[in-house]
Write a protein that holds these residues in place. Structure first.
Motif, PDB file in Angstrom:
ATOM      1  N   VAL A   1      37.113 -15.385  43.896  1.00 47.65           N
ATOM      2  CA  VAL A   1      36.137 -14.725  44.197  1.00 47.65           C
ATOM      3  C   VAL A   1      35.381 -13.982  43.148  1.00 47.65           C
ATOM      4  CG1 VAL A   1      35.329 -12.967  46.136  1.00 47.65           C
ATOM      5  CG2 VAL A   1      37.422 -14.335  46.624  1.00 47.65           C
ATOM      6  N   PRO A   2      34.027 -14.210  42.887  1.00 48.93           N
ATOM      7  CA  PRO A   2      33.319 -13.673  41.745  1.00 48.93           C
ATOM      8  C   PRO A   2      33.387 -12.013  41.879  1.00 48.93           C
ATOM      9  CG  PRO A   2      31.822 -14.626  43.300  1.00 48.93           C
ATOM     10  CD  PRO A   2      32.996 -15.243  43.656  1.00 48.93           C
ATOM     11  N   SER A   3      33.037 -11.535  40.851  1.00 41.68           N
ATOM     12  CA  SER A   3      32.903  -9.942  40.745  1.00 41.68           C
ATOM     13  C   SER A   3      31.635  -9.784  41.225  1.00 41.68           C
ATOM     14  CB  SER A   3      33.393  -9.427  39.388  1.00 41.68           C
ATOM     15  OG  SER A   3      32.577  -9.892  38.390  1.00 41.68           O
ATOM     16  N   LEU A   4      31.281  -8.547  41.515  1.00 38.95           N
ATOM     17  CA  LEU A   4      29.891  -8.138  41.554  1.00 38.95           C
ATOM     18  C   LEU A   4      28.974  -8.204  40.287  1.00 38.95           C
ATOM     19  CD1 LEU A   4      27.707  -7.653  43.954  1.00 38.95           C
ATOM     20  CD2 LEU A   4      28.535  -5.031  43.637  1.00 38.95           C
ATOM     21  N   ARG A   5      29.604  -7.891  39.190  1.00 41.83           N
ATOM     22  CA  ARG A   5      29.021  -8.044  37.856  1.00 41.83           C
ATOM     23  C   ARG A   5      28.423  -9.557  37.755  1.00 41.83           C
ATOM     24  NH1 ARG A   5      33.796  -5.684  37.124  1.00 41.83           N
ATOM     25  NH2 ARG A   5      34.534  -7.282  36.192  1.00 41.83           N
ATOM     26  N   GLU A   6      29.056 -10.444  38.263  1.00 41.52           N
ATOM     27  CA  GLU A   6      29.136 -11.975  37.986  1.00 41.52           C
ATOM     28  C   GLU A   6      27.761 -12.451  39.097  1.00 41.52           C
ATOM     29  OE1 GLU A   6      32.499 -14.460  37.287  1.00 41.52           O
ATOM     30  OE2 GLU A   6      33.456 -12.695  38.413  1.00 41.52           O
ATOM     31  N   ARG A   7      27.344 -11.455  39.725  1.00 39.09           N
ATOM     32  CA  ARG A   7      26.292 -12.017  40.798  1.00 39.09           C
ATOM     33  C   ARG A   7      25.446 -10.924  41.160  1.00 39.09           C
ATOM     34  NH1 ARG A   7      27.781 -11.645  46.513  1.00 39.09           N
ATOM     35  NH2 ARG A   7      29.818 -10.539  47.087  1.00 39.09           N
ATOM     36  N   ILE A   8      25.123 -10.015  40.044  1.00 41.88           N
ATOM     37  CA  ILE A   8      24.296  -8.820  40.209  1.00 41.88           C
ATOM     38  C   ILE A   8      22.886  -9.053  41.001  1.00 41.88           C
ATOM     39  CG2 ILE A   8      22.899  -8.921  38.115  1.00 41.88           C
ATOM     40  CD1 ILE A   8      25.305  -5.883  39.205  1.00 41.88           C
ATOM     41  N   GLU A   9      22.426 -10.270  40.919  1.00 37.43           N
ATOM     42  CA  GLU A   9      21.262 -10.660  41.693  1.00 37.43           C
ATOM     43  C   GLU A   9      21.480 -10.282  43.277  1.00 37.43           C
ATOM     44  OE1 GLU A   9      22.474 -14.685  40.059  1.00 37.43           O
ATOM     45  OE2 GLU A   9      23.051 -12.685  39.637  1.00 37.43           O
ATOM     46  N   ASP A  10      22.745 -10.241  43.636  1.00 36.31           N
ATOM     47  CA  ASP A  10      22.694 -10.141  45.167  1.00 36.31           C
ATOM     48  C   ASP A  10      22.815  -8.709  45.423  1.00 36.31           C
ATOM     49  OD1 ASP A  10      23.173 -12.977  45.696  1.00 36.31           O
ATOM     50  OD2 ASP A  10      25.684 -12.919  45.172  1.00 36.31           O
ATOM     51  N   VAL A  11      22.902  -7.761  44.833  1.00 37.82           N
ATOM     52  CA  VAL A  11      22.895  -6.372  44.906  1.00 37.82           C
ATOM     53  C   VAL A  11      21.750  -5.918  45.989  1.00 37.82           C
ATOM     54  CG1 VAL A  11      22.537  -4.067  43.838  1.00 37.82           C
ATOM     55  CG2 VAL A  11      24.255  -5.716  43.024  1.00 37.82           C
ATOM     56  N   PRO A  12      20.388  -6.272  45.723  1.00 38.21           N
ATOM     57  CA  PRO A  12      19.526  -5.965  46.581  1.00 38.21           C
ATOM     58  C   PRO A  12      19.811  -6.405  48.192  1.00 38.21           C
ATOM     59  CG  PRO A  12      18.280  -6.621  44.643  1.00 38.21           C
ATOM     60  CD  PRO A  12      20.087  -7.016  44.389  1.00 38.21           C
ATOM     61  N   MET A  13      20.354  -7.710  48.215  1.00 39.23           N
ATOM     62  CA  MET A  13      20.541  -7.974  49.601  1.00 39.23           C
ATOM     63  C   MET A  13      21.548  -7.379  50.229  1.00 39.23           C
ATOM     64  SD  MET A  13      21.102 -12.152  50.759  1.00 39.23           S
ATOM     65  CE  MET A  13      19.852 -12.614  49.957  1.00 39.23           C
ATOM     66  N   LEU A  14      22.720  -7.182  49.493  1.00 35.47           N
ATOM     67  CA  LEU A  14      23.920  -6.540  49.931  1.00 35.47           C
ATOM     68  C   LEU A  14      23.622  -4.933  50.305  1.00 35.47           C
ATOM     69  CD1 LEU A  14      26.518  -7.946  47.403  1.00 35.47           C
ATOM     70  CD2 LEU A  14      26.518  -8.020  49.898  1.00 35.47           C
ATOM     71  N   ALA A  15      22.840  -4.528  49.443  1.00 35.50           N
ATOM     72  CA  ALA A  15      22.622  -3.006  49.598  1.00 35.50           C
ATOM     73  C   ALA A  15      21.617  -2.905  51.022  1.00 35.50           C
ATOM     74  CB  ALA A  15      21.773  -2.421  48.293  1.00 35.50           C
ATOM     75  N   GLY A  16      20.767  -3.721  51.077  1.00 33.92           N
ATOM     76  CA  GLY A  16      19.858  -3.720  52.486  1.00 33.92           C
ATOM     77  C   GLY A  16      20.824  -3.799  53.542  1.00 33.92           C
ATOM     78  N   HIS A  17      21.819  -4.597  53.426  1.00 29.99           N
ATOM     79  CA  HIS A  17      22.759  -5.010  54.552  1.00 29.99           C
ATOM     80  C   HIS A  17      23.736  -3.715  54.799  1.00 29.99           C
ATOM     81  CE1 HIS A  17      25.618  -7.131  57.045  1.00 29.99           C
ATOM     82  NE2 HIS A  17      26.631  -6.581  56.330  1.00 29.99           N
TER      83      HIS A  17
END
Length: 460
Positions: free
Chosen positions: A309-325
């Motif tokens: 499972v990748p760390s959040l650092r490796e998929r930082i572009e997902d942060v806005p979508m996750l934060a909104g959720h």
């Protein structure tokens, strides 16, 4: 494995014989009791999946037995039967929690249908309870980054197979959610999904948790208890933090994976189990093997299908979508009006390295929802609250894959904003503090995309 364990309670021996024979033909594990008193004694030392109870018995009657079972916090379904059924008796039995009322003589088809419905009802009740516990939890599989798309593809392939799976990843990345997704996508999805955190159970109790125990097996074992393996039959068992499993238990787990059999603590019978094991760890197991803390043969048994499972650092572009959720969930859970993130706030979230991964992001968003009074969460709000959950912010402004020029610009922007905030937007004092001319500070703010109307600017 039998379909379920049933206790039949009746004072008539021929009824006990007829019903137990009919149920055993259908592959149920049947026990009998000739009185309510005997039934209560048996229920206190053995776990049953359902009770079939006659109403009219000498001494304690069936309705009193239902009350006694509930007082003992035994919540397995009870089916009541009577040869002298009345509406009043049926109503009272239902009020006490009986699942059905059967009139004697009971046809086999009617009995089996009622029993199956009761067992299915209990299964659904447990599943609903599990779902309620997860309300507001993350779905850390959210994201459209390349690592997450790849992970979802791997989950789909793993789910379609029957082999054991080993999930690896840092803390807070959502390994349990990956395990649940594998179970939901598998042919076992109609069966149970049992979980055990190997690091959270004392070493002296983990064997009982996994394999169950018989009454009297050890101090405090007052009744029979089925372990995770039995309860996960026809389903999936998720062993979280398997790298923390004590060495003696590693050997016993290996034997179960090899033989497909368990033995309850204090028991002598071998019980066949049909369980798929999905394990997870945040430890480097190969290093643990080299240092003698984890068995290589157990690793081989678990690591048939490895997933990372990748760390959040490796998929930082997902942060806005996750934060909104997480924002929507946190607002609903904490009775807050709908809030939103400013662009600057989302950018600031993207600059944090999140050593606690998705879990840290979720906690941070909830903290912001609770502590920020306005409807919009700004960049300064994020800066004020980031890192307050106990996790180090240790990567600073570094982001893997980002250009040095971009990271320097981000760091400079953050430092200017912090200085402006410290001086309450006072431009002259901020410029002096940073060793800049006021005009130079204005130019730098413009170059860094800092709007003067967003700083609460004060000047002389």
């Amino acid at each position: 494995m039998p379909r379920a364990a049933i206790l039949v309670v009746d004072d008539e021996k021929n009824i006990l014989s007829t019903l137990s024979r009919a149920l055993r033909v259908e592959d149920f594990d049947v026990d009998v009791a000739g009185s309510a008193e005997i039934a209560l004694e048996k229920a206190r030392v053995r776990a049953y999946d359902a009770y079939l109870v006659d109403v009219n018995m000498p001494g304690m009657d069936g309705l009193s037995l239902i009350r006694a079972l509930r007082d003992a916090q035994i919540d397995a379904p009870v089916l009541v039967m009577s040869g002298q059924g009345t509406i009043e008796t049926a109503v009272e039995a239902t009020r006490l929690g009986a699942h059905d009322f059967l009139e004697k003589p009971i046809g086999t088809d009617r009995l089996l249908l009622s029993l199956e419905r009761a067992l299915q009802f209990t299964k659904l009740a447990h599943e609903n309870e599990s779902l309620r516990e997860r309300v507001g939890e993350s779905t850390g599989l959210i994201g459209e980054s390349a690592p997450m798309r790849g992970l979802r593809d791997q989950i789909s392939l793993a789910a379609s197979a029957s082999a054991n799976v080993l999930i690896m990843g840092e803390r807070g990345t959502g390994k349990e959610l990956v395990a649940a997704a594998i179970h939901r996508g598998s042919k076992r999805n109609k069966g149970p999904f049992e979980k055990l955190n190997c690091a959270a159970v004392p070493s002296e109790l983990i064997e009982s948790e996994l394999f169950g125990h018989e009454a009297g097996a050890f101090t405090g074992a007052t009744k029979q208890r089925r372990g995770k393996f039995e309860r996960a039959t026809k389903g999936t068992l998720f062993l979280d933090e398997v790298g923390d499993m004590p060495s003696p238990m590693q050997a016993k787990l290996l034997r179960v994976l090899q033989e497909g059999e368990i033995e309850r603590v204090g028991g002598g019978d071998l019980l066949k189990v049909d369980v798929r094991v999905v394990a997870a760890t945040n430890k480097p197991l190969k290093k643990e093997i080299e240092e003698g803390r984890f068995r290589a043969d157990l690793f081989d048994r678990l690591n048939v299908v490895p997933l990372r499972v990748p760390s959040l650092r490796e998929r930082i572009e997902d942060v806005p979508m996750l934060a909104g959720h997480f924002l929507r969930i946190a607002c609903a859970a904490n009775d807050r009006r709908g809030k939103s993130f400013s662009e600057g706030a989302l950018a600031q979230l993207g600059r944090h390295d999140f050593p606690g991964n998705v879990r840290e992001l979720r906690n941070l968003v909830e903290r912001l929802v609770i502590l920020v009074p306005g409807d919009v969460i700004h960049e300064s709000d994020v800066r004020a609250h980031v890192g307050q959950g106990g996790a180090s912010t240790g990567g600073g402004y570094y982001r893997p894959g980002a250009h040095l020029e971009d990271m320097v610009k981000e760091a400079e922007r953050d430092l200017v904003l912090r200085a402006l905030e410290h001086h309450q937007g006072h431009i002259t004092r901020t410029a002096a503090d940073l060793g800049l001319e006021r005009s130079h500070l204005y130019k730098k703010m413009k170059a860094l995309g800092i709007r003067r109307d967003a700083t609460g600017e004060v000047d002389e």
